[in-house]
Design an enzyme around this catalytic site. Structure first.
Site, PDB file in Angstrom:
ATOM      1  N   ARG A   6      40.294  42.075  56.166  1.00 19.12           N
ATOM      2  CA  ARG A   6      41.876  42.433  56.367  1.00 19.12           C
ATOM      3  C   ARG A   6      41.705  43.872  57.228  1.00 19.12           C
ATOM      4  O   ARG A   6      41.755  44.476  57.110  1.00 19.12           O
ATOM      5  CB  ARG A   6      42.447  43.115  54.917  1.00 19.12           C
ATOM      6  CG  ARG A   6      42.154  41.637  53.645  1.00 19.12           C
ATOM      7  CD  ARG A   6      43.241  41.438  53.166  1.00 19.12           C
ATOM      8  NE  ARG A   6      42.827  40.813  51.828  1.00 19.12           N
ATOM      9  CZ  ARG A   6      42.665  39.774  51.833  1.00 19.12           C
ATOM     10  NH1 ARG A   6      42.989  39.694  52.960  1.00 19.12           N
ATOM     11  NH2 ARG A   6      42.256  38.835  50.504  1.00 19.12           N
ATOM     12  N   SER A  17      42.970  32.955  41.180  1.00 18.57           N
ATOM     13  CA  SER A  17      44.397  33.216  41.624  1.00 18.57           C
ATOM     14  C   SER A  17      45.428  32.978  42.538  1.00 18.57           C
ATOM     15  O   SER A  17      45.757  31.771  42.632  1.00 18.57           O
ATOM     16  CB  SER A  17      44.258  35.176  41.103  1.00 18.57           C
ATOM     17  OG  SER A  17      45.211  35.417  41.500  1.00 18.57           O
ATOM     18  N   ASP A  54      47.425  32.521  39.301  1.00 16.50           N
ATOM     19  CA  ASP A  54      47.283  33.170  37.421  1.00 16.50           C
ATOM     20  C   ASP A  54      48.312  33.593  36.988  1.00 16.50           C
ATOM     21  O   ASP A  54      47.835  34.417  35.774  1.00 16.50           O
ATOM     22  CB  ASP A  54      45.822  33.364  37.241  1.00 16.50           C
ATOM     23  CG  ASP A  54      45.129  34.779  38.097  1.00 16.50           C
ATOM     24  OD1 ASP A  54      46.263  35.194  39.041  1.00 16.50           O
ATOM     25  OD2 ASP A  54      44.455  35.409  38.035  1.00 16.50           O
ATOM     26  N   GLU A  59      49.307  47.759  42.826  1.00  7.57           N
ATOM     27  CA  GLU A  59      50.046  47.884  44.507  1.00  7.57           C
ATOM     28  C   GLU A  59      50.388  46.677  45.117  1.00  7.57           C
ATOM     29  O   GLU A  59      50.853  45.692  43.839  1.00  7.57           O
ATOM     30  CB  GLU A  59      48.398  46.593  44.220  1.00  7.57           C
ATOM     31  CG  GLU A  59      46.957  46.904  43.488  1.00  7.57           C
ATOM     32  CD  GLU A  59      45.819  45.817  44.069  1.00  7.57           C
ATOM     33  OE1 GLU A  59      44.350  46.188  44.765  1.00  7.57           O
ATOM     34  OE2 GLU A  59      46.302  44.531  43.406  1.00  7.57           O
ATOM     35  N   ALA A  60      50.247  46.562  46.582  1.00  2.37           N
ATOM     36  CA  ALA A  60      52.037  46.599  47.074  1.00  2.37           C
ATOM     37  C   ALA A  60      51.304  44.441  46.611  1.00  2.37           C
ATOM     38  O   ALA A  60      53.255  44.232  46.861  1.00  2.37           O
ATOM     39  CB  ALA A  60      51.752  46.329  48.298  1.00  2.37           C
ATOM     40  N   ASP A 104      48.833  37.243  37.701  1.00  4.08           N
ATOM     41  CA  ASP A 104      49.169  38.609  37.200  1.00  4.08           C
ATOM     42  C   ASP A 104      49.518  39.403  38.486  1.00  4.08           C
ATOM     43  O   ASP A 104      49.727  40.723  38.260  1.00  4.08           O
ATOM     44  CB  ASP A 104      47.518  38.483  37.522  1.00  4.08           C
ATOM     45  CG  ASP A 104      46.818  38.302  38.477  1.00  4.08           C
ATOM     46  OD1 ASP A 104      47.074  37.641  39.171  1.00  4.08           O
ATOM     47  OD2 ASP A 104      45.222  38.634  37.629  1.00  4.08           O
TER      48      ASP A 104
HETATM   49  C1  G16 Z   1      42.399  40.404  43.476  1.00  2.00           C
HETATM   50  C2  G16 Z   1      42.562  41.411  43.121  1.00  2.00           C
HETATM   51  C3  G16 Z   1      43.496  42.490  43.479  1.00  2.00           C
HETATM   52  C4  G16 Z   1      43.582  42.792  44.928  1.00  2.00           C
HETATM   53  C5  G16 Z   1      43.372  40.885  45.719  1.00  2.00           C
HETATM   54  C6  G16 Z   1      42.997  41.169  47.079  1.00  2.00           C
HETATM   55  O1  G16 Z   1      44.080  40.034  43.181  1.00  2.00           O
HETATM   56  O2  G16 Z   1      42.836  41.260  41.508  1.00  2.00           O
HETATM   57  O3  G16 Z   1      43.616  43.517  42.718  1.00  2.00           O
HETATM   58  O4  G16 Z   1      44.922  43.454  45.799  1.00  2.00           O
HETATM   59  O5  G16 Z   1      42.559  40.161  45.039  1.00  2.00           O
HETATM   60  O6  G16 Z   1      41.836  40.957  46.692  1.00  2.00           O
HETATM   61  P1  G16 Z   1      41.068  41.962  48.489  1.00  2.00           P
HETATM   62  O7  G16 Z   1      42.387  41.804  49.743  1.00  2.00           O
HETATM   63  O8  G16 Z   1      39.646  42.622  48.149  1.00  2.00           O
HETATM   64  O9  G16 Z   1      40.787  40.460  48.814  1.00  2.00           O
HETATM   65  P2  G16 Z   1      44.104  37.509  42.506  1.00  2.00           P
HETATM   66  O10 G16 Z   1      45.654  38.414  42.281  1.00  2.00           O
HETATM   67  O11 G16 Z   1      43.606  36.794  43.642  1.00  2.00           O
HETATM   68  O12 G16 Z   1      43.231  38.468  41.349  1.00  2.00           O
END
Ligand code: G16
Length: 545
Positions: A510, A67, A281, A373-374, A283
């Site tokens: 984070r 992603s 990806d 999500e934001a 989404d």
């Molecule tokens: C993924 C998750 C999201 C999340 C993001 C960041 O997004 O599907 O729900 O907000 O990672 O997650 P983290 O802060 O835990 O790294 P994506 O778009 O990378 O699949």
């Protein structure tokens, strides 16, 4: 025979050996890591997907993507039969199997078979797709090796967006009730709903059907091109960052735009021009524009959910149906958005942990649950009951025509929304529909409420699991003293708010902060970062302001 299959699985591992000394974990969005070390994980996920399919007596799916992560990374996530994220109890099985030594694969599989009570003699079937990463094809091969060892049937769809794969597996398992289980079927379903919703559009003063899409140099760009022909002249889309020159997610894409709070490279933007960024990806989606003074304005997941919840709320009241609408956010949601939803729109808001699966669960508590999500990842869920009521009202000739029309629009919105998972392409069309109906330019949308300035930072630490949280990630329970330190810092700032959490997709902690001014949000984020660095085992130099 079971013993033969297990023996074959162990034998097959010889071609996909597990490196020593690495611990894999099924995180926020499956496994994510440097693509070079993922081969054994993909093989093992092939084995697991076959088991999951047997356990559910249905087709499941596997998406190969990292992603928003940089191009050299890759990852894998499992998708359940109705297009949901893998059930949480199986994440542990996935982690166990990914970490099993080559010779122990048989016993690891046996543990799962026993724990879930799976009839291994049942057939299994798996849908497979990947994003545009160069590491995708060899990793797909490793996955297919795992599936073949298990005697599973499969369909490799090649390159798809993540939400397209979710859509396909739901269509397939619902025997077409959700739509035609083909990529073309996906475009047709969305485009038909979109065009019908546009029909009564009327003359526009402010809304212009012209948009620039930043495809993050990934699959979203390729698939938007395919969608375009289905939209005819209804929307003029220019696709930039289509992968023909730049690298995936490099200085572009939804994550870059959201975190950096600036436009991506590779776009020429006129003042007021509505722009859209997808992630790697497709989404996630965020909108943005630059005003006539050259100031960048972001319309993120919070703005999208407010827009959608407001519009669906109006349609529901106009239809006369009794349906409750709620919004689900995470701790990252801008404080202004939460206040606007609760105080002005009078919509109930709940807060979930990061990760679509958590938001999805909470959204199911409403008749119409809008979750975002934001960062732009989200969708809308209609309960079965809501769906039935809406459909019935749209066909009820005894209803006043205005009520019936509102219900009909709701049925079209249900078709336009990919309810399986957040979907950049579908969400983009939903927003365009609402803006057009309201005759709003991006600026009108942005004026609904004013975002509080915020800052998102990441800190490298020795072990990110040193940071633990509770209360939907709004409060740190470890390391000792961190939350107290954050509380003290937050108290210094007007409208201050801050929290920290370990990432589930990158090896970082984070840090989020918001406050009355950008300078204060930046300073608060910095001060909290220093505390994380000092108390949670920071690596490298201490963060500088
Ligand atoms: C993924 C998750 C999201 C999340 C993001 C960041 O997004 O599907 O729900 O907000 O990672 O997650 P983290 O802060 O835990 O790294 P994506 O778009 O990378 O699949």
């Amino acid at each position: 025979k079971m013993s033969d299959i297990l023996a074959e699985a162990v034998k097959g591992a010889a071609a996909h050996p597990r490196p020593e000394g690495i611990q894999f974990a099924y995180g926020t969005a499956g496994f994510r890591d440097k693509s070079t070390i993922l081969d054994p994980v993909l093989y093992r996920m092939g084995l697991l997907a076959a088991l999951r399919s047997k356990a559910k007596k249905a087709t499941v799916a596997v998406m190969i993507t990292a992603s928003h992560n940089p191009e050299p990374d890759n990852g894998v996530k499992l998708v359940d039969p109705m297009g949901e994220m893998l059930e949480e109890s199986w994440e542990e099985h996935a982690t166990d199997l990914a970490n099993a030594k080559d010779e122990d694969i048989g016993s690891a599989l046996q543990r799962i078979i026993d724990a879930v009570d799976i009839d291994i003699s049942l057939p299994s079937d798996v849908f497979v797709a990947r994003d545009t990463r160069p590491s995708g094809p060899p990793l797909t091969q490793a996955l297919l090796d795992g599936l073949k060892v298990m005697g599973s049937t499969f369909t490799d769809f090649g390159i798809l967006t993540t939400p397209q794969l979710h859509y396909l597996v739901r269509c397939h398992n619902s025997k077409g009730a959700y739509g035609e289980p083909t990529e073309e079927g996906y475009y047709k379903k969305l485009a038909q709903a979109f065009l019908k919703l546009r029909k009564d559009a009327g003359a526009k003063k402010k809304y212009e059907p012209v948009v620039i899409i930043d495809g993050a140099n990934g699959v979203g760009a390729l698939k938007t091109r395919k969608l375009q022909s289905h939209l005819h002249e209804s929307l003029r889309i220019t696709v930039c960052n289509d992968g023909s020159s730049g690298k995936l997610n490099e200085k572009c894409g939804a994550d870059f735009v959201k975190v950096q709070q600036k436009p991506p490279a590779g776009l020429e933007i006129q003042p007021g021009q509505r722009c859209v960024s997808f992630d790697g990806d497709a989404d996630r989606v965020v909108f943005f524009y630059v005003n006539k003074d050259g100031v960048f304005n972001l319309l993120d997941g919070d703005k999208i959910s407010t827009l959608i919840a407001g519009y669906l709320g109006e349609l529901v009241s106009a239809s006369g149906l009794q349906l409750n609408i709620g919004v689900v956010q995470t701790a990252y949601a801008n404080g202004s958005s939460t206040r606007y939803l609760e105080d002005v729109m009078k919509v109930p808001v709940s807060c979930a942990k990061t990760g679509v699966k958590h938001l999805h669960h909470k959204a199911l508590e409403f008749d119409v649950g809008v979750y975002f999500e934001a960062n732009g990842h989200g969708t809308v869920l209609f309960s079965d009951q809501a769906e039935q009521k809406i459909k019935a009202a749209s066909q009820d000739d005894s209803l006043e025509s205005s009520k019936r029309e509102a219900a009909t629009r709701l049925t079209l919105m249900m078709d336009l929304i990919n309810q399986t998972v957040g979907d950049a392409i579908s969400d983009f069309l939903v927003v365009e529909t609402i803006l057009s109906t309201r005759d709003w330019a991006a600026e009108d949308w942005n004026m609904q409420y004013r975002d509080l300035p915020s800052r998102l930072l990441k800190i490298k630490v020795k072990d990110r699991t040193a940071v633990q949280t509770t209360d939907a990630e709004r409060c740190a329970t470890a390391p000792a003293g961190l939350q107290e330190a954050i509380n003290k810092l937050v108290a210094k700032y007007q409208q201050g708010r801050s929290f920290v959490r370990p990432s589930g997709t990158e090896d970082v902690v984070r840090v989020f902060a918001e406050a009355d001014t950008q300078a204060n949000a930046d300073m608060l984020a910095h001060e909290v970062s220093v505390q994380v660095y000092q108390l949670a085992g920071g690596v490298g130099d201490q963060p500088q302001p």
